[in-house]
Design a protein around this motif. Structure first.
Motif, PDB file in Angstrom:
ATOM      1  N   ARG A 128       0.836  -1.200   0.000  1.00 40.05           N
ATOM      2  CA  ARG A 128       0.000   0.000   0.000  1.00 40.05           C
ATOM      3  C   ARG A 128       0.877   1.258   0.000  1.00 40.05           C
ATOM      4  NH1 ARG A 128      -1.706   3.184   3.859  1.00 40.05           N
ATOM      5  NH2 ARG A 128      -1.043   1.788   5.531  1.00 40.05           N
ATOM      6  N   LEU A 129       1.958   1.221   0.779  1.00 41.03           N
ATOM      7  CA  LEU A 129       2.875   2.361   0.777  1.00 41.03           C
ATOM      8  C   LEU A 129       3.469   2.574  -0.620  1.00 41.03           C
ATOM      9  CD1 LEU A 129       4.815   1.907   4.141  1.00 41.03           C
ATOM     10  CD2 LEU A 129       3.170   3.692   3.595  1.00 41.03           C
ATOM     11  N   GLU A 171       4.020   7.044   8.576  1.00 40.98           N
ATOM     12  CA  GLU A 171       3.648   5.632   8.571  1.00 40.98           C
ATOM     13  C   GLU A 171       4.885   4.748   8.478  1.00 40.98           C
ATOM     14  OE1 GLU A 171       0.448   4.845   6.024  1.00 40.98           O
ATOM     15  OE2 GLU A 171       0.472   2.682   6.302  1.00 40.98           O
ATOM     16  N   MET A 172       5.853   5.185   7.647  1.00 41.16           N
ATOM     17  CA  MET A 172       7.109   4.417   7.597  1.00 41.16           C
ATOM     18  C   MET A 172       7.791   4.404   8.961  1.00 41.16           C
ATOM     19  SD  MET A 172       8.804   5.502   3.958  1.00 41.16           S
ATOM     20  CE  MET A 172       7.950   5.211   2.416  1.00 41.16           C
ATOM     21  N   LEU A 175       5.939   1.963  11.141  1.00 42.84           N
ATOM     22  CA  LEU A 175       6.277   0.589  10.777  1.00 42.84           C
ATOM     23  C   LEU A 175       7.671   0.220  11.275  1.00 42.84           C
ATOM     24  CD1 LEU A 175       5.317  -1.916   9.297  1.00 42.84           C
ATOM     25  CD2 LEU A 175       6.256  -0.988   7.186  1.00 42.84           C
ATOM     26  N   ALA A 176       8.617   1.139  11.104  1.00 41.52           N
ATOM     27  CA  ALA A 176       9.968   0.875  11.596  1.00 41.52           C
ATOM     28  C   ALA A 176       9.975   0.739  13.112  1.00 41.52           C
ATOM     29  CB  ALA A 176      10.904   2.001  11.159  1.00 41.52           C
ATOM     30  N   ALA A 177       9.184   1.600  13.777  1.00 41.19           N
ATOM     31  CA  ALA A 177       9.112   1.517  15.240  1.00 41.19           C
ATOM     32  C   ALA A 177       8.536   0.185  15.692  1.00 41.19           C
ATOM     33  CB  ALA A 177       8.275   2.678  15.778  1.00 41.19           C
TER      34      ALA A 177
END
Length: 719
Positions: A128-129, A171-172, A175-177
């Protein structure tokens, strides 16, 4: 220790029952084996956790790299937008846009590649990203197409996608977190297991002996230290620390880079939003924000309240740019902006609409006296002297005023009407204030219609020339003709030159009209007797055309007319500005053999000084001095003085506006050389000149002219 770990790892793989089946004599060895087993298991678990954490870190790093690339794309887009907004030179913006589109496509491909190695849920998020990044790529492509066409609309179009890009960055980061949090959980589990192993090793050491205790303590310490290092580094990554290092990770923390990139991204978004609503040079609100402020005032005032809009531009600013350069002009604009801010109150809006045009919104000033007082202060403040880079600069301003809702119910109407009032103020002599009136708009529309008609007149060949004779003061023989332009409008009929010539001068058409007039007059004069000259008026605006000399030379060459048969008439206003350049141009024209006359002599401020600065061939006494002759002794004295002065300089004299026999006889007695006026003939078309020669041939006395009719106007020229 590392050399023994592979062997210990193999021993630790033995089944627990086999290891416990040894005889009691080997109990000590069994206890030692249990201790070693605990050590090896902890080590293996630490390795496993470390590997998983490393995988998570790699995933987090790749996400951070993607976020950094997205931030770089946005930063490049911001720099391109900033340079384009300041009208600064940009090296091929189309190429830069294509590069940004390629970088965005590469970023989307990288996200899809990461998704291939993820669990279905994470893969769906990454896909989706990637899809949204491709949408952002398309938006950048559209922005590049709009950039050169309509910059404000391009900025307005890209802002929502910038907001979406910021959300993608966030959002990235989330997600990384999450990946880091998962690694942190594994590390904490490993730490708990390591703690359990430490307790087991402590118990084993207590039962086994001091030696075994020592060995177990050393092994446990090594195991726990490795796990704690992984857990500590993972926690630092989660906190965004810059010194986190996991499994030989010595570079700076990527999560910290993401956070910093997000901060820079937010700063860039704020900067783009500022530039979308403010002038980058003066930092004043731009046209977009100005209209927004006016709309806010309209919404607050509803249908009963009111407020004021001022429109102003700078007088003589173009001359500053042309002579001192645009950098000096930019500094001057900033100083003007500061003076305008100082003149208004807090809550008032000063905006730069573009170029040297400014506008002001006054929400709470309604009384005309207050508005006039403020406008007068602004004119005085802007008109005060400036010093820019060692240059002393003098400019001025004129102000047009429109009051809501009497003069308009929308921001565009108010600005248009204030601009119309500004045009009225400039027509009144500049440096003045003018309030909008409904009649101004009708007058402006009429003027614009004439301007459009003038442009079409050149294409449709609607201009024509009439000629008025110049006769000898004694014999009344025709010595020449003055060419007078007329415009045959397809709807309005014959338009007076006094109505369309000023418009032609202000809109830049006078040079083309003057070129046509000169060429037509020379072609017509070619068929006249060889001693008859043609006089053509030149506008002051034509002297700004560097091709004027070539225009005169070309007209003579194309027509075959002798240069000495052409007279060019100028007024004193030609010499008022940049007189050295004008005189130089006149000398070059005179060198062709063309004669130069000064028209309307005596009506200006420096007529006598001009006679010294340039060798005129003729001066024409203005009709205002001829009108009251011979009964007004002052007029007679002035004409006598001018004729005597001209004789001293060796210049011939023509008297204009001769309408009676008494005037003609008196002018002849005063030794005037030539006469011109309705007494001899009205201006006639070229086709009637032969008849005029026949009628005036052999005339020994002045013949009264027929009465003036509605189709006759005073002599008018292209000047």
């Amino acid at each position: 220790m590392k050399a023994y770990l592979p062997a210990a790892a193999r021993l630790s793989n033995w089944p627990f029952a086999v290891k416990m089946a040894f005889c009691p004599a080997l109990a000590m060895v069994a206890l030692l084996g249990m201790g070693l087993h605990g050590i090896l298991v902890s080590s293996e678990q630490a390795k496993l956790v470390g590997a998983l954490v490393e995988q998570d870190l790699v995933a987090s790093t790749r996400l951070a790299t993607s976020a950094t690339e997205l931030q770089g794309i946005n930063g490049a887009l911001y720099r391109l937008t900033t340079l384009q907004a300041g009208r600064s030179p940009v090296a091929d913006p189309d190429v830069q846009i294509r590069r940004l589109v390629e970088r965005t496509s590469t970023l989307a491909d990288a996200l899809e590649e990461q998704a291939a190695s993820k669990a279905p849920e994470d893969a769906a998020r990454l896909l989706r990203l990637a899809m949204e990044v491709r949408i952002y790529r398309d938006a950048i492509d559209v922005f590049g197409s709009m950039l050169e066409i309509d910059f404000p609309s391009a900025v307005e179009f890209i802002v929502p996608f910038d907001d979406n890009a910021r959300r993608l960055l966030l959002e990235m980061g989330v997600l990384a977190a999450e990946v880091v949090q998962e690694a942190h959980g594994r590390a904490e589990a490993s730490a708990r297991m390591a703690e359990h192993s430490r307790l087991v090793l402590a118990a084993t050491a207590f039962l086994s002996a001091l030696v075994l205790f020592g060995v177990s303590a050393i092994l446990t310490r090594w195991t726990v230290r490795g796990v704690k290092q992984i857990a500590s580094a993972t926690e630092r990554v989660a906190r965004g620390s810059a010194d986190a290092d996991i499994q030989r990770l010595t570079r700076g923390d990527e999560l910290g880079t993401i956070v910093r990139s997000l901060a820079v991204f937010q700063e860039n978004i704020s900067r783009i939003a500022f530039l979308a609503h403010h002038d980058p040079l003066t930092h004043l609100p731009n046209r977009v924000l100005f209209h927004d402020r006016v709309q806010q005032c309209l919404a607050r005032t509803d249908h009963s309240g009111s407020f004021t809009v001022l429109c102003l531009d700078l007088d003589r600013f173009k001359a500053v740019n042309d002579t001192l350069g645009h950098p000096v002009g930019d500094v001057l604009l900033c100083q003007v902006a500061e003076r305008l801010r100082a003149c208004v109150r807090e809550g008032d809006t000063v905006a730069r609409l573009g170029g040297d045009e400014f506008a002001i919104v006054l929400p709470n000033i309604l009384e005309p006296a207050e508005i006039d007082a403020l406008a007068t202060r602004i004119i005085a403040a802007v008109g005060a002297a400036y010093e820019v880079n060692g240059h002393q600069i003098g400019i001025g301003t004129s102000i047009g005023v429109a009051v809501a809702r009497a003069d308009g119910a929308t921001s565009h109407e108010l600005l248009k009407n204030a601009d119309t009032a500004l045009y009225g103020a400039k027509s009144n002599g500049r440096g003045t204030v003018c309030f909008y009136e409904a009649a101004m708009n009708a007058s402006l529309q009429k003027r614009r219609a004439l301007e459009i008609g003038l442009r079409m007149a050149l294409l449709r060949d609607e201009f024509l020339l009439h000629y008025q004779p110049l006769v000898d003061a004694r014999s009344h023989d025709i010595l020449g003709f003055e060419a007078l332009i007329r415009w045959m409008h397809p709807e309005r009929g014959l338009v007076p030159p006094g109505e369309f010539i000023p418009i032609a001068e202000s809109c830049g058409l006078i040079s083309e009209i003057g070129r046509w007039t000169l060429r037509r007059a020379c072609l017509d004069a070619r068929s006249w007797p060889g001693h008859v000259k043609v006089a053509v008026n030149l506008s002051p605006v034509q002297f700004k055309d560097r091709q004027l000399l070539e225009v005169v030379r070309t007209a003579l060459e194309e027509s075959g007319l002798a240069a000495e048969r052409l007279e060019l008439e100028i007024t004193e206003s030609v010499l008022l500005h940049d007189s050295e350049a004008v005189l130089s141009s006149l000398h070059r024209i005179k060198a062709l053999g063309v004669q130069i006359s000064m028209d309307d002599f005596g009506t200006g401020y420096s007529s006598l000084s001009y006679l010294r600065s340039f060798p005129f061939d003729k001066i024409k006494i203005d009709r205002s001095f001829v009108r009251d002759m011979p009964h007004d002794s002052n007029s007679v004295a002035i004409v006598r003085a001018v004729v005597g002065l001209s004789a001293t300089f060796g210049i011939s004299v023509t008297a204009e506006g001769v309408e009676t026999s008494e005037q003609a006889r008196q002018l002849a007695l005063e030794d005037c050389d030539q006469l011109q006026g309705y007494l001899f003939s009205r201006p006639v078309p070229a086709t009637a000149i032969s008849e005029l020669f026949e009628r005036m041939a052999g005339t020994d006395s002045v013949v009264s002219a027929p009465p003036l009719g509605p189709a006759t106007w005073p002599a008018a020229t292209v000047a």
